[in-house]
Structure formats: structure tokens, C-alpha cells
Design an enzyme around this catalytic site. Structure first.
Site, PDB file in Angstrom:
ATOM      1  N   ASP A 159      12.120  27.411 -13.184  1.00 29.69           N
ATOM      2  CA  ASP A 159      11.008  26.716 -12.541  1.00 29.69           C
ATOM      3  C   ASP A 159      11.075  26.885 -11.026  1.00 29.69           C
ATOM      4  OD1 ASP A 159      10.032  25.724 -14.937  1.00 29.69           O
ATOM      5  OD2 ASP A 159      11.184  23.859 -14.813  1.00 29.69           O
ATOM      6  N   TYR A 172      23.917  24.655 -16.471  1.00 30.80           N
ATOM      7  CA  TYR A 172      23.180  24.095 -15.325  1.00 30.80           C
ATOM      8  C   TYR A 172      23.968  22.952 -14.701  1.00 30.80           C
ATOM      9  CZ  TYR A 172      19.074  26.328 -17.508  1.00 30.80           C
ATOM     10  OH  TYR A 172      18.200  27.224 -18.074  1.00 30.80           O
ATOM     11  N   ASP A 178       9.845  16.176 -13.275  1.00 31.98           N
ATOM     12  CA  ASP A 178      10.599  16.635 -12.104  1.00 31.98           C
ATOM     13  C   ASP A 178       9.801  16.274 -10.856  1.00 31.98           C
ATOM     14  OD1 ASP A 178       8.543  18.506 -11.989  1.00 31.98           O
ATOM     15  OD2 ASP A 178       9.833  20.271 -12.198  1.00 31.98           O
ATOM     16  N   ARG A 206      14.364  19.413 -17.872  1.00 35.27           N
ATOM     17  CA  ARG A 206      13.393  18.358 -17.521  1.00 35.27           C
ATOM     18  C   ARG A 206      13.156  17.432 -18.707  1.00 35.27           C
ATOM     19  NH1 ARG A 206       8.268  20.740 -16.329  1.00 35.27           N
ATOM     20  NH2 ARG A 206       9.037  22.758 -17.014  1.00 35.27           N
TER      21      ARG A 206
END
Length: 230
Positions: free
Chosen positions: A44, A72, A86, A178
Site C-alpha cells: 500500500d 511485517y 489505516d 489492515r
């Protein structure tokens, strides 16, 4: 040393904040003057970190790379929700987190480990009747997105400084961090959104070995200078 991009290379790139994955592909394509190039797994715009580019004949490896597990790190902000899960959209709801304990936060994280059902965000690249979900979302339309099975191999809380919770997640292909933020907030009954995300690994490929876009530009510049002097 001559680098044969046309024949095929795997490039590890550190994607900057706010750039789309396609922005990186387009920029590197222009730097290398190569037609055949693609990325193995979208990040993203508000995420940073490892983006893998494949050039030339190595574009055949894209699906194989995409299928590998991802790692992550980042932050969730507890007590605040946003429509996109987000920072792309404004906070739409705020809830009290005064009674939350570190033990509750740790337990909530552990409850997500394993094979779970996850619904991708409406603000995502998932296709609905041939159209990207984020296009519908930004137009103000709603749509039903089906849940899918993913695997959270590790969900580690690395720090708690409320409202921020720092994490490390190792997960399967197709996992939306997310969505994990949304579900984590719901589990704690306070809401949450993703406020920072860095992809640190895809399979054996690590962010620590990645180049910046400027690094690639400098490498290409040096290669062309060496060729002109030879």
C-alpha cells in the site's frame, strides 16, 4: 560488472512511504530502460519496506515469490477506527482504552495465530465484478467482500505505549495487516487502525538487503559509464 536486466534480475527495493508499488516499477523501468518488469506483491502507498521487482525472463518467477510467507513490523493505534483501517482516511470513531492491560493485548495477539478467516478491506485491490474494491470505496459505494483463509504464523507484540502497540507479524500470502488491525481492535472491544507498516521479509528475501530507488539509479549510471569507457 555488467548487470543483464534484459535477461533477468531480481531486485530488492525499499519502497518509500506514499509511493505506490506501480510508482516504483515505473521509476525503475525508466532508470533501466527495460520493458519487461513487474513486482511480486503489492505494498500500500502508506506502507514502506521490501518490494521485489523481477526483470526480463525473471518475471516468470513473480507468482512463485508472491506465494512465499511475509514478515511485517509496525504500529496499531488502539481506540480509533478509520474506514480504510489505516491512515488513508480520517478517524471516524474514538473509544476509551483506559482499562486495557498489556496482558489483554498479548492474549488478543496470540488468539489470531494459526489458520483463520479474514475479510479483506474495502479499500484494497481485491476485484469485485471486475472493478478494484478501492475504486468503489473512494466513490462512496459499498460492496460485500468474501472472507478467505489465511495463516498467521507469528503475531508478536514488541511494545505497548498506548494508544500505540508495536508488532511483528509473519503470515501467509493474501494477509491484510489492515484487516488484522481492525480485527485486533474488535477483539479488544476498543477499535484500532494500522498507523505504520514495514514489510521486512518475503520468503528468504530481506529488507536489509534492499536498495533504494536512488541506489538503483546510481548503479545504472555507473554501469553506463563503464560501458562508455570500455
Amino acid at each position: 560488472m555488467e548487470i543483464d536486466y534484459e535477461n533477468g534480475q531480481i531486485l530488492l527495493v525499499n519502497k518509500p512511504l506514499t509511493w505506490t508499488s506501480f510508482d516504483v516499477v515505473k521509476k525503475v523501468r525508466n532508470i533501466l530502460r527495460i520493458k519487461k518488469i513487474g513486482h511480486a506483491g503489492t505494498l500500500d502507498p502508506l506502507a514502506e519496506g521490501l518490494l521485489i521487482l523481477c526483470t526480463g525472463k525473471f518475471t516468470k518467477k513473480i507468482e512463485e515469490i508472491q506465494a512465499q510467507e511475509k514478515e511485517y513490523t509496525g504500529h496499531f493505534t488502539l481506540g480509533q477506527t478509520t474506514p480504510s483501517f489505516d491512515l488513508e482516511t480520517e478517524v471516524d470513531q474514538t473509544r476509551d482504552i483506559g482499562n486495557l492491560t498489556k496482558e489483554q493485548i498479548q492474549a488478543a495477539a496470540q488468539s489470531f495465530e494459526g489458520i483463520i478467516e479474514q475479510t479483506p478491506p474495502l479499500y484494497s485491490a481485491v476485484k469485485i465484478n471486475g472493478e478494484r474494491a478501492y475504486t468503489l470505496a473512494r466513490r462512496g459505494d459499498s460492496a460485500e467482500i468474501k472472507a478467505k483463509q489465511i495463516e498467521i504464523k507469528a503475531f508478536e507484540i514488541t511494545g505497548v505505549e498506548l494508544p500505540l502497540v508495536s508488532f511483528r507479524v509473519v503470515c501467509s500470502k493474501g494477509t491484510y495487516i489492515r484487516s488484522l488491525a481492525r480485527d485486533f481492535g474488535e477483539k479488544l472491544d476498543c477499535g484500532a487502525h494500522l498507523s505504520k507498516l514495514v514489510r521486512t521479509r518475503i520468503g528468504p528475501y530481506e529488507l536489509s538487503h534492499a536498495l533504494t530507488v536512488d541506489d538503483i539509479f546510481q548503479l545504472r549510471k555507473k554501469q553506463l559509464e563503464d560501458e562508455s569507457h570500455s
